[in-house]
Write a protein that holds these residues in place. Structure first.
Motif, PDB file in Angstrom:
ATOM      1  N   ASP A  26      -9.283  12.564  -7.006  1.00 57.88           N
ATOM      2  CA  ASP A  26     -10.649  12.092  -7.188  1.00 57.88           C
ATOM      3  C   ASP A  26     -11.570  12.442  -6.027  1.00 57.88           C
ATOM      4  O   ASP A  26     -12.667  11.881  -5.910  1.00 57.88           O
ATOM      5  N   ARG A 218     -16.739  11.667 -16.438  1.00 57.74           N
ATOM      6  CA  ARG A 218     -15.583  10.754 -16.450  1.00 57.74           C
ATOM      7  C   ARG A 218     -14.255  11.498 -16.587  1.00 57.74           C
ATOM      8  O   ARG A 218     -13.248  11.101 -15.986  1.00 57.74           O
ATOM      9  N   GLU A 219     -14.245  12.601 -17.355  1.00 55.02           N
ATOM     10  CA  GLU A 219     -12.972  13.292 -17.601  1.00 55.02           C
ATOM     11  C   GLU A 219     -12.368  13.921 -16.353  1.00 55.02           C
ATOM     12  O   GLU A 219     -11.181  14.272 -16.340  1.00 55.02           O
ATOM     13  N   SER A 222      -9.520  10.264 -12.268  1.00 49.36           N
ATOM     14  CA  SER A 222      -8.388   9.447 -12.703  1.00 49.36           C
ATOM     15  C   SER A 222      -8.691   7.961 -12.550  1.00 49.36           C
ATOM     16  O   SER A 222      -8.084   7.120 -13.196  1.00 49.36           O
ATOM     17  N   SER A 223      -9.674   7.638 -11.691  1.00 49.05           N
ATOM     18  CA  SER A 223     -10.001   6.249 -11.385  1.00 49.05           C
ATOM     19  C   SER A 223     -11.389   5.891 -11.909  1.00 49.05           C
ATOM     20  O   SER A 223     -12.378   6.536 -11.564  1.00 49.05           O
ATOM     21  N   GLU A 224     -11.460   4.858 -12.716  1.00 52.55           N
ATOM     22  CA  GLU A 224     -12.754   4.364 -13.206  1.00 52.55           C
ATOM     23  C   GLU A 224     -13.614   3.869 -12.043  1.00 52.55           C
ATOM     24  O   GLU A 224     -14.824   4.095 -11.999  1.00 52.55           O
ATOM     25  N   GLU A 225     -12.973   3.205 -11.089  1.00 58.51           N
ATOM     26  CA  GLU A 225     -13.696   2.673  -9.935  1.00 58.51           C
ATOM     27  C   GLU A 225     -14.373   3.793  -9.137  1.00 58.51           C
ATOM     28  O   GLU A 225     -15.536   3.677  -8.740  1.00 58.51           O
ATOM     29  N   PHE A 227     -15.125   6.807 -10.250  1.00 59.90           N
ATOM     30  CA  PHE A 227     -16.164   7.398 -11.096  1.00 59.90           C
ATOM     31  C   PHE A 227     -17.451   6.589 -11.009  1.00 59.90           C
ATOM     32  O   PHE A 227     -18.539   7.154 -10.828  1.00 59.90           O
ATOM     33  N   VAL A 228     -17.355   5.279 -11.098  1.00 59.15           N
ATOM     34  CA  VAL A 228     -18.541   4.415 -11.011  1.00 59.15           C
ATOM     35  C   VAL A 228     -19.187   4.537  -9.638  1.00 59.15           C
ATOM     36  O   VAL A 228     -20.420   4.616  -9.510  1.00 59.15           O
ATOM     37  N   GLN A 231     -21.378   7.608  -9.174  1.00 56.98           N
ATOM     38  CA  GLN A 231     -22.630   7.625  -9.920  1.00 56.98           C
ATOM     39  C   GLN A 231     -23.801   7.082  -9.106  1.00 56.98           C
ATOM     40  O   GLN A 231     -24.949   7.167  -9.531  1.00 56.98           O
TER      41      GLN A 231
END
Length: 243
Positions: A26, A218-219, A222-225, A227-228, A231
């Protein structure tokens, strides 16, 4: 002590820690900047490519696998040059131990010039962009990424550590040297506005075909955190230009 250009990569601890950070799935290099650069370089079948500040030339290996005819890397750090040559064994590649400023740019020799997260170490981009323009063949392309100027304007928000939770944007229109605390060292970079990069490219003769600010997808994470978090502010600026 502060380091200029590629000299910091010859510090053993820094070199090791840098790759540990860069090789994270990431990391901005892998999740944001890498996909953008591959999209912008597009079809490189049979291209002769010059890569400025090539690092360990992992990008060069990828470009050759995608069909490039020959890859030439320019790198000022001896440790990086050693890693690059190891990465490119038995491939159609040449690595020069030179800086972007000291390299002797042969006229009309390359189909594509690239540079990834390196030009913000260069003090005179007007001269650099003129050299790149002259070394490209007619209709040759110049694709590069830099640290986004919103993040190089001020490093005051890094006082709490490398992983910023908030970002201070200050002195944006005051260009010039910035001293960034980074991986337990102090590295000199050069801040410029987006407008200054665009103007320097136009004055060198280039037509700017595309510009990206590293919108996270997003793709690629691996981590939503993470990615957010990415942004919140742009960390990458990339240009695609043609001679």
């Amino acid at each position: 002590m502060e380091f200029r250009g590629s000299s910091v990569y010859d510090q053993s601890d820094f070199f090791t820690n840098y790759f540990n950070r860069r090789n994270r799935i990431d990391s901005p290099n892998n999740a944001i900047e890498g996909p953008i650069m591959l999209e912008l370089v597009g079809n490189i079948k049979n291209h002769t490519i010059l890569d400025l500040g090539c690092g360990d030339a992992s990008f060069g290996k990828e470009l050759l696998q995608l069909g490039a005819r020959h890859y030439i890397g320019v790198e000022g750090s001896e440790q990086m040059v050693e890693a690059a040559r190891s990465n490119l064994l038995e491939l159609e590649a040449t690595i020069h131990t030179k800086t972007m400023e000291s390299y002797d740019y042969p006229s009309e020799s390359y189909d594509l010039v690239t540079s990834r997260f390196a030009i913000h170490y260069v003090s005179d981009i007007d001269r650099l962009f003129r050299n790149i323009y002259e070394t490209l063949k007619d209709d040759g392309r110049f694709v590069f990424s830099i640290q986004h100027p919103l993040t190089t304007s001020s490093f005051a928000s890094k006082e709490a550590g490398d992983k910023r939770g908030n970002w201070i944007v200050d002195d944006y229109f005051r260009d010039g040297e910035r001293k960034e605390p980074w991986i337990n060292q102090v590295v000199v970079k050069y801040h410029r506005t987006i407008e200054q990069y665009f103007t320097a490219l136009r004055q060198a003769g280039f037509t700017v075909r595309d510009l990206r600010e590293g919108t996270p997808k997003r793709e690629h994470f691996s981590s939503e955190e993470e990615f957010v978090r990415r942004q919140r502010i742009p960390v990458v600026l990339a240009f695609a230009c043609v001679k």
